[in-house]
Structures are given as structure tokens and as C-alpha cells.
Design a protein around this motif. Structure first.
Motif, short mmCIF file in Angstrom:
data_model
loop_
_atom_site.label_atom_id
_atom_site.label_comp_id
_atom_site.label_asym_id
_atom_site.label_seq_id
_atom_site.Cartn_x
_atom_site.Cartn_y
_atom_site.Cartn_z
N GLN A 1 16.05 1.16 -2.64
CA GLN A 1 16.78 0.51 -1.50
C GLN A 1 16.54 0.96 0.04
OE1 GLN A 1 18.51 1.04 -4.24
NE2 GLN A 1 19.65 -0.61 -4.75
N PRO A 2 16.89 2.41 0.19
CA PRO A 2 16.79 2.90 1.48
C PRO A 2 15.22 3.07 2.07
CG PRO A 2 18.17 4.48 0.21
CD PRO A 2 17.68 3.32 -0.60
N PHE A 3 14.25 2.99 1.26
CA PHE A 3 12.87 3.11 1.42
C PHE A 3 12.19 1.74 1.60
CE2 PHE A 3 14.14 6.48 -1.45
CZ PHE A 3 14.52 7.60 -0.56
N HIS A 4 13.03 0.60 0.73
CA HIS A 4 12.49 -0.60 0.90
C HIS A 4 12.96 -1.41 2.27
CE1 HIS A 4 11.30 -0.94 -3.37
NE2 HIS A 4 10.55 -0.10 -2.83
N THR A 5 12.54 -0.95 3.30
CA THR A 5 12.89 -1.56 4.53
C THR A 5 11.52 -2.51 4.74
OG1 THR A 5 11.40 0.00 5.91
CG2 THR A 5 13.68 0.35 5.74
N PRO A 6 11.99 -3.61 5.81
CA PRO A 6 10.68 -4.72 5.76
C PRO A 6 9.35 -3.86 6.28
CG PRO A 6 12.80 -5.53 6.50
CD PRO A 6 13.16 -4.24 6.35
N LYS A 7 9.56 -2.86 7.34
CA LYS A 7 8.35 -2.30 7.76
C LYS A 7 7.61 -1.50 6.75
CE LYS A 7 8.66 1.85 9.42
NZ LYS A 7 7.68 2.62 8.79
N ASN A 8 8.33 -0.78 5.81
CA ASN A 8 7.77 0.00 4.81
C ASN A 8 6.99 -0.96 3.96
OD1 ASN A 8 8.62 2.27 5.90
ND2 ASN A 8 10.28 2.79 4.60
N LEU A 9 7.72 -2.03 3.50
CA LEU A 9 7.19 -2.92 2.48
C LEU A 9 6.10 -3.62 2.99
CD1 LEU A 9 10.65 -4.30 1.00
CD2 LEU A 9 8.97 -2.76 -0.12
N ALA A 10 5.89 -3.88 4.05
CA ALA A 10 4.90 -4.70 4.83
C ALA A 10 3.48 -3.48 4.86
CB ALA A 10 5.17 -5.18 6.17
N MET A 11 3.99 -2.54 5.23
CA MET A 11 2.94 -1.35 5.48
C MET A 11 2.47 -1.27 4.09
SD MET A 11 4.77 1.32 8.09
CE MET A 11 3.40 2.53 7.89
N ALA A 12 3.37 -0.96 2.83
CA ALA A 12 2.82 -0.87 1.67
C ALA A 12 2.01 -1.86 0.99
CB ALA A 12 3.78 -0.55 0.80
N LEU A 13 2.43 -3.18 1.33
CA LEU A 13 1.54 -4.24 1.08
C LEU A 13 0.11 -4.31 1.64
CD1 LEU A 13 1.43 -7.24 0.01
CD2 LEU A 13 2.60 -8.06 2.08
N SER A 14 0.05 -3.91 2.71
CA SER A 14 -1.17 -3.78 3.55
C SER A 14 -2.13 -2.93 2.83
CB SER A 14 -1.07 -3.33 4.92
OG SER A 14 -2.08 -3.10 5.48
N VAL A 15 -1.51 -1.91 2.26
CA VAL A 15 -2.39 -0.33 1.64
C VAL A 15 -2.81 -1.21 0.43
CG1 VAL A 15 -2.18 1.66 0.41
CG2 VAL A 15 -1.23 1.26 2.66
N GLU A 16 -1.80 -1.99 -0.39
CA GLU A 16 -2.20 -2.47 -1.48
C GLU A 16 -3.51 -3.60 -1.36
OE1 GLU A 16 -1.87 -1.38 -4.43
OE2 GLU A 16 -0.01 -0.21 -3.87
N ALA A 17 -3.30 -4.35 -0.47
CA ALA A 17 -4.26 -5.43 0.05
C ALA A 17 -5.52 -4.78 0.07
CB ALA A 17 -4.01 -6.28 1.11
N ALA A 18 -5.67 -3.57 0.76
CA ALA A 18 -7.06 -2.91 1.02
C ALA A 18 -7.38 -2.39 -0.34
CB ALA A 18 -6.60 -1.78 2.15
N GLU A 19 -6.64 -1.87 -1.24
CA GLU A 19 -7.13 -1.47 -2.22
C GLU A 19 -8.05 -2.57 -3.25
OE1 GLU A 19 -4.17 0.70 -4.49
OE2 GLU A 19 -3.93 2.10 -2.97
N LEU A 20 -7.31 -3.69 -3.00
CA LEU A 20 -7.80 -5.03 -3.66
C LEU A 20 -9.12 -5.29 -3.09
CD1 LEU A 20 -7.74 -7.37 -5.42
CD2 LEU A 20 -6.31 -8.59 -3.59
N VAL A 21 -9.30 -5.13 -1.64
CA VAL A 21 -10.54 -5.45 -1.29
C VAL A 21 -11.47 -4.33 -1.71
CG1 VAL A 21 -11.50 -5.16 1.17
CG2 VAL A 21 -9.52 -6.36 0.96
N GLU A 22 -11.18 -3.20 -1.72
CA GLU A 22 -11.98 -2.10 -2.33
C GLU A 22 -12.58 -2.34 -3.50
OE1 GLU A 22 -11.81 2.76 -2.31
OE2 GLU A 22 -9.81 1.68 -2.90
N CYS A 23 -12.10 -2.93 -4.21
CA CYS A 23 -12.38 -3.68 -5.67
C CYS A 23 -14.03 -4.32 -5.26
CB CYS A 23 -11.49 -4.35 -6.58
SG CYS A 23 -10.24 -3.39 -7.04
N PHE A 24 -13.85 -4.95 -4.30
CA PHE A 24 -15.17 -5.89 -4.14
C PHE A 24 -16.21 -5.46 -3.18
CE2 PHE A 24 -11.62 -8.71 -5.33
CZ PHE A 24 -12.10 -9.46 -6.52
#
Length: 131
Positions: free
Chosen positions: A27-50
Motif C-alpha cells: 500500500q505505501p508504494f501504490h500511490t496514484p503517481k506510482n501506479l500511473a507510472m507503472a501502468l505507462s511502463v507496462e503499456a510500453a512493454e505491450l507496444v514493444e511486442c508489436f
């Protein structure tokens, strides 16, 4: 042969993801900022597949590539799910509302068969369109 798994409901998935994070005391690490940043990284990893695939290749993935795409899509969804939980956003309701907004913004009569946004279609006659 394995039994096919039933898709969980949104509330079931939300609770499972919350329990997963709580069990690890994240929970201390799951701030909106951190989660949004992690989401962005994962979206980039999805893009990388293509990356570097042709449109045709991207539509016909082999089993290994499809599994990689599924995993990255799941990562994106799980971070978005967790972000919605932390912020108290009812994501299915927000998605439904956004779809209604998009239906008004992109009426079928003006949007069928074109990928251009309405503002860009208007600007096209003035020579200011960027695609």
C-alpha cells in the motif's frame, strides 16, 4: 486436459488484486503517481511486442508472441484495476460514461470509415491538419 477457467467478474478481480497487494504490504508504494507510472511502463512493454511488425504480422501472432501480448495486456489491466481501487473510481461505470461521450463526439454519420478526429477534419480545409 485442463478445465477452462471462468472469467472473474470485475468485483472479484478487484478484490483479488487488493488482497494480493495487501498481503505484500505494498500500500505505501501504490500511490496514484506510482501506479500511473507503472501502468505507462507496462503499456510500453505491450507496444514493444508489436514493434517492427507489419500490420499483417501484428494480426497473426504465433502462440509464443500471443502469450507475451496476453501477459502485457494483463499487466496493464491489473495496474489500471489497482489504480481505480486506490482512487475509488468505478472503472466499468467510468468506461460506460466515456463511451457515451465518445458516441456524441464521434457520431456514426461523421465518423464511419475515417480515423481522423473531428477537430482535424474541420481543420483539414484550412491546411492546419496534423496526422
Amino acid at each position: 486436459m485442463t478445465k477452462p477457467q471462468k472469467s472473474p467478474s470485475w468485483p472479484q478481480l478487484l478484490r483479488a488484486q487488493r488482497r494480493f497487494a495487501e498481503a505484500r504490504e505494498w500500500q505505501p508504494f501504490h500511490t496514484p503517481k506510482n501506479l500511473a507510472m507503472a501502468l505507462s511502463v507496462e503499456a510500453a512493454e505491450l507496444v514493444e511486442c508489436f514493434q517492427w511488425l507489419t500490420p499483417e504480422q501484428s494480426a497473426r501472432l504465433d502462440a509464443r508472441a500471443r502469450r507475451a501480448v496476453e501477459h502485457e495486456m494483463a499487466d496493464v489491466m491489473l495496474y489500471l484495476l489497482r489504480l481505480s481501487d486506490v482512487l475509488g473510481v468505478d472503472l466499468p461505470l467510468a468506461a460506460r460514461r466515456k463511451m457515451a461521450i465518445n458516441a456524441r463526439k464521434y457520431p456514426v454519420s461523421r465518423s464511419r470509415g475515417t480515423a481522423k478526429r473531428p477537430s482535424r477534419r474541420k481543420a483539414a480545409g484550412r491546411g492546419t491538419t496534423r496526422v
